[in-house]
Design a protein around this motif. Structure first.
Motif, PDB file in Angstrom:
ATOM      1  N   SER A  75     -23.249 108.376  20.014  1.00 37.12           N
ATOM      2  CA  SER A  75     -22.765 107.996  21.340  1.00 37.12           C
ATOM      3  C   SER A  75     -23.676 107.055  22.113  1.00 37.12           C
ATOM      4  O   SER A  75     -23.272 106.549  23.152  1.00 37.12           O
ATOM      5  N   VAL A  77     -25.192 103.701  23.091  1.00 35.23           N
ATOM      6  CA  VAL A  77     -25.042 102.257  22.911  1.00 35.23           C
ATOM      7  C   VAL A  77     -26.401 101.619  22.644  1.00 35.23           C
ATOM      8  O   VAL A  77     -26.569 100.827  21.709  1.00 35.23           O
ATOM      9  N   ASN A 171     -17.043 104.649  30.944  1.00 39.29           N
ATOM     10  CA  ASN A 171     -18.062 105.706  30.994  1.00 39.29           C
ATOM     11  C   ASN A 171     -17.519 106.942  31.719  1.00 39.29           C
ATOM     12  O   ASN A 171     -17.015 106.827  32.830  1.00 39.29           O
ATOM     13  N   HIS A 180     -30.016 111.607  28.417  1.00 42.60           N
ATOM     14  CA  HIS A 180     -30.409 110.220  28.124  1.00 42.60           C
ATOM     15  C   HIS A 180     -29.402 109.221  28.696  1.00 42.60           C
ATOM     16  O   HIS A 180     -29.640 108.018  28.659  1.00 42.60           O
ATOM     17  N   VAL A 182     -27.587 107.521  31.986  1.00 38.70           N
ATOM     18  CA  VAL A 182     -28.243 107.244  33.265  1.00 38.70           C
ATOM     19  C   VAL A 182     -27.786 108.185  34.385  1.00 38.70           C
ATOM     20  O   VAL A 182     -28.591 108.581  35.228  1.00 38.70           O
ATOM     21  N   THR A 183     -26.510 108.560  34.387  1.00 37.91           N
ATOM     22  CA  THR A 183     -26.012 109.405  35.493  1.00 37.91           C
ATOM     23  C   THR A 183     -26.730 110.747  35.523  1.00 37.91           C
ATOM     24  O   THR A 183     -27.209 111.199  36.558  1.00 37.91           O
ATOM     25  N   LYS A 185     -29.496 111.500  33.976  1.00 39.42           N
ATOM     26  CA  LYS A 185     -30.931 111.267  34.191  1.00 39.42           C
ATOM     27  C   LYS A 185     -31.200 111.257  35.694  1.00 39.42           C
ATOM     28  O   LYS A 185     -32.163 111.866  36.173  1.00 39.42           O
ATOM     29  N   VAL A 202     -37.686 106.990  36.833  1.00 33.13           N
ATOM     30  CA  VAL A 202     -37.967 105.667  36.259  1.00 33.13           C
ATOM     31  C   VAL A 202     -36.694 105.120  35.613  1.00 33.13           C
ATOM     32  O   VAL A 202     -36.134 105.743  34.696  1.00 33.13           O
ATOM     33  N   LEU A 203     -36.242 103.978  36.107  1.00 33.00           N
ATOM     34  CA  LEU A 203     -34.950 103.421  35.678  1.00 33.00           C
ATOM     35  C   LEU A 203     -35.098 101.976  35.229  1.00 33.00           C
ATOM     36  O   LEU A 203     -36.123 101.335  35.471  1.00 33.00           O
ATOM     37  N   GLY A 204     -34.021 101.467  34.609  1.00 31.26           N
ATOM     38  CA  GLY A 204     -33.956 100.057  34.201  1.00 31.26           C
ATOM     39  C   GLY A 204     -33.283  99.228  35.283  1.00 31.26           C
ATOM     40  O   GLY A 204     -33.702  99.247  36.442  1.00 31.26           O
ATOM     41  N   ARG A 210     -20.976  99.729  36.413  1.00 28.09           N
ATOM     42  CA  ARG A 210     -20.142 100.420  35.437  1.00 28.09           C
ATOM     43  C   ARG A 210     -19.003 101.121  36.167  1.00 28.09           C
ATOM     44  O   ARG A 210     -19.096 101.416  37.361  1.00 28.09           O
ATOM     45  N   VAL A 244     -25.669 100.957  39.336  1.00 30.35           N
ATOM     46  CA  VAL A 244     -26.579 102.091  39.102  1.00 30.35           C
ATOM     47  C   VAL A 244     -27.216 102.485  40.438  1.00 30.35           C
ATOM     48  O   VAL A 244     -27.367 103.674  40.749  1.00 30.35           O
ATOM     49  N   ARG A 272     -31.986  96.635  29.468  1.00 27.68           N
ATOM     50  CA  ARG A 272     -31.437  96.304  28.146  1.00 27.68           C
ATOM     51  C   ARG A 272     -31.165  94.809  28.044  1.00 27.68           C
ATOM     52  O   ARG A 272     -30.586  94.225  28.957  1.00 27.68           O
ATOM     53  N   GLU A 275     -26.843  92.757  28.021  1.00 28.38           N
ATOM     54  CA  GLU A 275     -25.720  93.669  28.186  1.00 28.38           C
ATOM     55  C   GLU A 275     -24.815  93.149  29.297  1.00 28.38           C
ATOM     56  O   GLU A 275     -25.274  92.442  30.202  1.00 28.38           O
TER      57      GLU A 275
HETATM   58  P1  GDP Z   1     -23.868 103.673  28.012  1.00 26.69           P
HETATM   59  O1  GDP Z   1     -22.977 102.733  28.775  1.00 26.69           O
HETATM   60  O2  GDP Z   1     -23.128 104.518  27.054  1.00 26.69           O
HETATM   61  O3  GDP Z   1     -25.030 102.986  27.408  1.00 26.69           O
HETATM   62  O4  GDP Z   1     -24.408 104.704  29.135  1.00 26.69           O
HETATM   63  P2  GDP Z   1     -25.804 104.846  29.893  1.00 26.69           P
HETATM   64  O5  GDP Z   1     -25.566 105.893  30.929  1.00 26.69           O
HETATM   65  O6  GDP Z   1     -26.930 105.071  28.944  1.00 26.69           O
HETATM   66  O7  GDP Z   1     -26.033 103.416  30.589  1.00 26.69           O
HETATM   67  C1  GDP Z   1     -25.187 102.958  31.607  1.00 26.69           C
HETATM   68  C2  GDP Z   1     -25.810 101.747  32.263  1.00 26.69           C
HETATM   69  O8  GDP Z   1     -26.964 102.125  33.036  1.00 26.69           O
HETATM   70  C3  GDP Z   1     -26.313 100.694  31.277  1.00 26.69           C
HETATM   71  O9  GDP Z   1     -25.852  99.456  31.729  1.00 26.69           O
HETATM   72  C4  GDP Z   1     -27.827 100.791  31.383  1.00 26.69           C
HETATM   73  O10 GDP Z   1     -28.482  99.560  31.154  1.00 26.69           O
HETATM   74  C5  GDP Z   1     -27.988 101.194  32.826  1.00 26.69           C
HETATM   75  N1  GDP Z   1     -29.296 101.813  33.091  1.00 26.69           N
HETATM   76  C6  GDP Z   1     -30.190 101.434  34.040  1.00 26.69           C
HETATM   77  N2  GDP Z   1     -31.282 102.196  33.994  1.00 26.69           N
HETATM   78  C7  GDP Z   1     -31.105 103.083  32.985  1.00 26.69           C
HETATM   79  C8  GDP Z   1     -31.912 104.145  32.452  1.00 26.69           C
HETATM   80  O11 GDP Z   1     -33.031 104.414  32.911  1.00 26.69           O
HETATM   81  N3  GDP Z   1     -31.383 104.869  31.417  1.00 26.69           N
HETATM   82  C9  GDP Z   1     -30.146 104.590  30.901  1.00 26.69           C
HETATM   83  N4  GDP Z   1     -29.654 105.346  29.898  1.00 26.69           N
HETATM   84  N5  GDP Z   1     -29.368 103.589  31.378  1.00 26.69           N
HETATM   85  C10 GDP Z   1     -29.851 102.845  32.409  1.00 26.69           C
END
Ligand code: GDP
Length: 318
Positions: A75, A77, A171, A180, A182-183, A185, A202-204, A210, A244, A272, A275
């Motif tokens: 699951s 990505v 999503n 793992h 983001v929601t 987390k 700590v986030l990206g 989304r 986010v 990432r 994306e």
């Molecule tokens: P995905 O769409 O199945 O990859 O679900 P995720 O919840 O992992 O990611 C959703 C979005 O959140 C993506 O566009 C990620 O780049 C963004 N994102 C930003 N910060 C984070 C982080 O710290 N962790 C994850 N997992 N995603 C993050």
């Protein structure tokens, strides 16, 4: 009515099996060897996996299902770049194995089998939003490419007479979402911080948008697709995207923390590469043809996830 769910031990399997049991179905779940996660209540476990066609044929023979839901997949990505061959095999070729086994069962027994594939918005990749069933399929990740292959395979078997459909799922989250993503987390960190932890979240990329919904609404859509007369593909989405950052603000706001930037740090390593900036589905076909509407708003989703995580922190503390 007998239903078989692959990937039954995951977030979606819990919601889907609960819905089907409420509808009076006998529910079978495909469980892989070594899967230690609990099987949802009253689900009859059958062993097998999408990597092994013979195990799928045996499971279908044992369950003789009227409908099959394929929720099994790798699951993540982001992690699909680390093991792209496995993702292609399970999320892509595995769906062909299942379609082939379902077709063979229908031919052998004369009993029709409906099959609903859990597809993904990742198939659209960089096709601009809003995305619907006609949007060009242009994946940008190994995960998206595998799901795109599966999507085409469902169309091929449907053309050949199998009642196969794809739910193109955006999503979908819940308190059962692994941390793992983001929601979850965010909500698990917010729960700990609101209980006094001085950690940083700590986030990206906070600007990425989304289209988030609640898994229970999306699994209800899958049951409606299975029950629909005409097999077809359906975008299942809320129709609204949030960043986010919107999620972060909503989660901290829900526990009464307004100075959220004090608790959040950006790590460029979590951003990432390449994306899509925004994913947003157009669910009008599902509204019109199925009568499906999501019941749980974005705000209610955030609240349910934070509440569950706060309750978990409290029960750990006591
Ligand atoms: P995905 O769409 O199945 O990859 O679900 P995720 O919840 O992992 O990611 C959703 C979005 O959140 C993506 O566009 C990620 O780049 C963004 N994102 C930003 N910060 C984070 C982080 O710290 N962790 C994850 N997992 N995603 C993050």
């Amino acid at each position: 009515m007998r239903s078989l769910i692959t990937g039954v031990t995951g977030q979606d399997g819990w919601y889907l099996s609960e819905l089907l049991r409420e509808q009076g179905h006998e529910v079978f779940g495909l469980v892989t060897d070594g899967d230690l996660a609990p099987v949802p209540p009253e689900v009859k476990a059958l062993h097998g996996n999408l990597g092994d066609g013979a195990s799928l044929a045996a499971a279908l023979d044992a369950a003789r299902p009227h409908e099959v839901y394929n929720l099994a997949a790798i699951s993540s990505v982001a992690e699909s770049w680390q093991h792209p061959e496995r993702v292609a095999d399970i999320n892509g070729v595995g769906v062909v194995r299942l379609l082939h086994a379902a077709r063979a069962l229908a031919e052998r027994t004369g009993q029709s089998v409906r099959i609903v594939q859990a597809g993904s918005a990742e198939i659209f990749g960089d096709s601009p939003p809003p995305q619907d069933e006609q949007t060009p399929i242009r994946p940008t990740t190994p995960y998206g490419a595998a799901k795109a292959f599966a999507h085409h395979a469902v169309g091929v078997y449907r053309s050949a007479g199998l009642a196969a459909s794809s739910a193109i799922l955006y999503n979908h989250e819940s308190p059962r979402r692994p941390e793992h993503f983001v929601t979850r987390k965010i909500t698990s960190a917010v729960a700990r911080i609101s209980s006094g932890s001085d950690e940083q979240l700590v986030l990206g990329n906070l600007d990425i948008r989304r289209d988030w919904g609640h898994a229970s609404d999306y699994m209800r859509a899958m049951t409606m697709i299975a029950a629909h007369d005409e097999p077809a593909d359906f975008v299942i989405a809320s129709g609204t995207s949030r960043s986010v950052k919107d999620f972060v603000v909503a989660a901290f706001g829900y526990v009464g923390i307004e100075d959220w930037p004090r608790h959040v740090r950006i790590d460029p390593a979590l951003v990432r590469p390449a994306e899509p900036f925004e994913q947003r589905g157009d669910p009008r076909r599902a509204h019109g043809a199925l009568g499906w509407q999501p019941k749980i708003t974005f705000e209610a989703l955030v609240a349910a996830m934070v509440d569950a995580d706060v309750a978990a922190v409290r029960s750990r503390e006591s």
